[in-house]
Design a protein around this motif. Structure first.
Motif, mmCIF file in Angstrom:
data_model
loop_
_atom_site.group_PDB
_atom_site.id
_atom_site.type_symbol
_atom_site.label_atom_id
_atom_site.label_comp_id
_atom_site.label_asym_id
_atom_site.label_seq_id
_atom_site.Cartn_x
_atom_site.Cartn_y
_atom_site.Cartn_z
ATOM 1 N N SER A 13 0.819 -1.267 -0.124
ATOM 2 C CA SER A 13 -0.005 -0.148 -0.029
ATOM 3 C C SER A 13 0.783 1.177 0.149
ATOM 4 C CB SER A 13 -0.821 -0.176 1.187
ATOM 5 O OG SER A 13 -1.528 -0.939 1.149
ATOM 6 N N VAL A 14 1.832 1.079 0.822
ATOM 7 C CA VAL A 14 2.768 2.379 0.668
ATOM 8 C C VAL A 14 3.403 2.726 -0.406
ATOM 9 C CG1 VAL A 14 5.009 3.317 1.808
ATOM 10 C CG2 VAL A 14 3.359 2.236 3.248
ATOM 11 N N PHE A 15 4.030 1.311 -1.118
ATOM 12 C CA PHE A 15 4.480 1.492 -2.622
ATOM 13 C C PHE A 15 3.447 2.264 -3.514
ATOM 14 C CE2 PHE A 15 4.438 -0.212 -7.022
ATOM 15 C CZ PHE A 15 5.600 -0.150 -7.275
ATOM 16 N N LEU A 16 2.141 1.868 -3.476
ATOM 17 C CA LEU A 16 1.296 2.341 -4.396
ATOM 18 C C LEU A 16 1.038 4.083 -4.182
ATOM 19 C CD1 LEU A 16 -1.592 -0.303 -4.348
ATOM 20 C CD2 LEU A 16 -0.174 0.369 -6.444
ATOM 21 N N GLN A 17 1.052 4.246 -2.868
ATOM 22 C CA GLN A 17 0.720 5.543 -2.497
ATOM 23 C C GLN A 17 2.029 6.527 -3.001
ATOM 24 O OE1 GLN A 17 0.084 6.156 1.628
ATOM 25 N NE2 GLN A 17 -1.240 7.562 1.448
ATOM 26 N N GLU A 18 3.462 5.994 -2.605
ATOM 27 C CA GLU A 18 4.415 6.785 -2.811
ATOM 28 C C GLU A 18 4.863 6.868 -4.273
ATOM 29 O OE1 GLU A 18 6.947 5.856 1.304
ATOM 30 O OE2 GLU A 18 7.403 4.991 -0.449
ATOM 31 N N GLN A 19 4.551 5.978 -5.068
ATOM 32 C CA GLN A 19 4.955 5.798 -6.426
ATOM 33 C C GLN A 19 3.789 6.448 -7.256
ATOM 34 O OE1 GLN A 19 7.898 4.821 -7.716
ATOM 35 N NE2 GLN A 19 8.340 4.372 -5.614
ATOM 36 N N SER A 20 2.668 6.551 -6.821
ATOM 37 C CA SER A 20 1.678 7.451 -7.706
ATOM 38 C C SER A 20 1.883 8.959 -7.375
ATOM 39 C CB SER A 20 0.146 6.900 -7.270
ATOM 40 O OG SER A 20 0.006 7.162 -5.822
ATOM 41 N N ALA A 21 2.226 9.251 -6.152
ATOM 42 C CA ALA A 21 2.471 10.582 -5.886
ATOM 43 C C ALA A 21 3.867 11.248 -6.427
ATOM 44 C CB ALA A 21 2.751 10.765 -4.280
ATOM 45 N N GLN A 22 4.749 10.298 -6.744
ATOM 46 C CA GLN A 22 5.799 10.702 -7.323
ATOM 47 C C GLN A 22 5.780 10.941 -8.750
ATOM 48 O OE1 GLN A 22 9.232 8.205 -6.971
ATOM 49 N NE2 GLN A 22 9.095 8.125 -4.563
ATOM 50 N N ARG A 23 4.547 10.508 -9.374
ATOM 51 C CA ARG A 23 4.133 10.667 -10.693
ATOM 52 C C ARG A 23 2.831 11.658 -10.966
ATOM 53 N NH1 ARG A 23 6.437 5.794 -10.006
ATOM 54 N NH2 ARG A 23 7.337 4.700 -11.376
ATOM 55 N N GLY A 24 2.608 12.237 -9.812
ATOM 56 C CA GLY A 24 1.691 13.155 -9.973
ATOM 57 C C GLY A 24 0.248 12.727 -10.009
ATOM 58 N N PHE A 25 0.096 11.555 -9.652
ATOM 59 C CA PHE A 25 -1.463 11.029 -9.680
ATOM 60 C C PHE A 25 -2.044 10.574 -8.116
ATOM 61 C CE2 PHE A 25 0.582 10.169 -13.721
ATOM 62 C CZ PHE A 25 -0.488 10.194 -14.418
ATOM 63 N N ASN A 26 -3.077 10.878 -8.350
ATOM 64 C CA ASN A 26 -4.166 10.585 -6.924
ATOM 65 C C ASN A 26 -5.136 9.755 -7.360
ATOM 66 O OD1 ASN A 26 -5.994 12.361 -8.013
ATOM 67 N ND2 ASN A 26 -5.602 13.894 -6.298
ATOM 68 N N ARG A 27 -5.326 9.264 -8.635
ATOM 69 C CA ARG A 27 -6.212 8.361 -8.910
ATOM 70 C C ARG A 27 -5.471 7.195 -9.584
ATOM 71 N NH1 ARG A 27 -8.758 13.045 -10.724
ATOM 72 N NH2 ARG A 27 -10.604 13.755 -9.674
ATOM 73 N N VAL A 28 -5.995 6.018 -9.507
ATOM 74 C CA VAL A 28 -5.669 4.791 -10.504
ATOM 75 C C VAL A 28 -6.740 4.154 -10.911
ATOM 76 C CG1 VAL A 28 -3.514 4.550 -8.861
ATOM 77 C CG2 VAL A 28 -5.650 3.486 -8.180
ATOM 78 N N VAL A 29 -6.311 3.378 -12.088
ATOM 79 C CA VAL A 29 -7.324 2.549 -12.587
ATOM 80 C C VAL A 29 -6.807 1.137 -13.017
ATOM 81 C CG1 VAL A 29 -6.336 3.214 -15.018
ATOM 82 C CG2 VAL A 29 -8.592 2.363 -15.039
ATOM 83 N N VAL A 30 -7.368 0.113 -12.840
ATOM 84 C CA VAL A 30 -7.124 -1.476 -12.688
ATOM 85 C C VAL A 30 -7.927 -2.222 -13.778
ATOM 86 C CG1 VAL A 30 -6.716 -3.613 -11.412
ATOM 87 C CG2 VAL A 30 -6.308 -1.281 -10.527
ATOM 88 N N GLY A 31 -7.369 -2.867 -14.553
ATOM 89 C CA GLY A 31 -7.998 -3.636 -15.153
ATOM 90 C C GLY A 31 -8.586 -4.926 -14.533
ATOM 91 N N LEU A 32 -9.861 -5.321 -14.266
ATOM 92 C CA LEU A 32 -10.282 -6.361 -13.662
ATOM 93 C C LEU A 32 -10.984 -7.515 -14.227
ATOM 94 C CD1 LEU A 32 -10.683 -7.010 -10.598
ATOM 95 C CD2 LEU A 32 -12.994 -6.045 -10.503
#
Length: 258
Positions: A13-32
């Motif tokens: 979860s920390v990885f997702l939060q930090e890496q998305s923030a570094q790229r300037g995103f606060n939204r994500v999309v996943v193919g389910l």
């Protein structure tokens, strides 16, 4: 195979939060897909991003109806934001233009169509595309370049399939998803382990051994692996796949003239 530590969901979860923030995103999309890997990633993303996590469910003509049912089950049970984005129409056009296309060709086409849908959603909604391929699949080449292997970040890319099962239990993935056979869903009844000829329980310790001993696939010593107790047929088949598909994990090669 090493077991996951109890803090694995938090670290991912920390990885997702930090890496998305570094790229300037606060939204994500996943193919389910309705399968285990995408369910685990969707739940991890939902833990971090809540309603800023969105799942795209993209069935093709050859997808199992059960896959969509399981994807919807996950979204409804955990209140994950989702959209149905069927790709049957594109699949049909491909089949009309290529009536002799094998199921593998159709599957690769559909994987790339899903990638197009994910990145179109990414641009439209400023959402980072999160990948769902595990390490076993990546090492075996069990994925489509610029298809399901395409993503910005991947929280489970260093986890073997058997470790993803552990993580799924920690996250309370529904039993309907947890207990079904792993499948790329290229066609109804398709199974990863039937295609590979061995179960992930057999394959993963060998893949782990390879990943720990050799940095480059050309260096793999099959004789040593057999001496260590691995089944010769397993070694021959799996090492062959790993070596043959290693290029899928490499970035495009650029010719430098200076």
């Amino acid at each position: 195979m090493p077991s996951l530590t109890p803090d694995a969901p938090h670290r991912l979860s920390v990885f997702l939060q930090e890496q998305s923030a570094q790229r300037g995103f606060n939204r994500v999309v996943v193919g389910l897909s309705g399968g285990l890997d995408s369910a685990v990633v969707a739940l991890l993303c939902h833990r971090v991003f809540k309603q800023n996590c969105h799942a795209l469910i993209m069935p093709a003509l050859t997808s199992s109806p059960q896959s969509q049912d399981h994807a919807l089950l996950l979204c409804e049970r955990f209140n994950i934001s989702f959209s149905l984005a069927p790709i049957q129409a594109y699949h049909q056009l491909f089949n009309q233009d290529h009536p002799q296309a094998s199921l593998t060709r159709q599957g690769n086409f559909c994987a790339r169509m899903r990638m197009i849908c994910l990145y179109d959603h990414s641009l439209t909604h400023q959402a980072l595309v999160v990948g769902t391929s595990n390490k076993s699949e990546r090492m075996l080449g069990y994925g489509t370049i610029f298809g399901d292997l395409a993503c910005a970040i991947n929280p489970i890319g260093d986890l073997f399939k058997t470790q993803v099962y552990e993580l799924a239990r920690m996250l309370d993935v529904p039993l309907e998803i947890l207990e079904k056979k792993p499948s790329a869903d290229f066609y109804v009844g398709q199974s990863d382990e039937a295609d590979l000829g061995f179960s992930y329980v057999q394959i993963d310790p060998l893949l782990f051994e390879i990943s720990q001993r050799w940095a480059h696939t050309k260096q793999i010593d099959c004789a040593l692996l057999v001496q260590l107790g691995y089944d010769p047929l397993l070694v021959k088949k799996i090492v062959g796949r790993v070596q043959q598909n290693a290029f899928k994990l490499e970035p495009p090669l650029i010719c430098k003239l200076s």
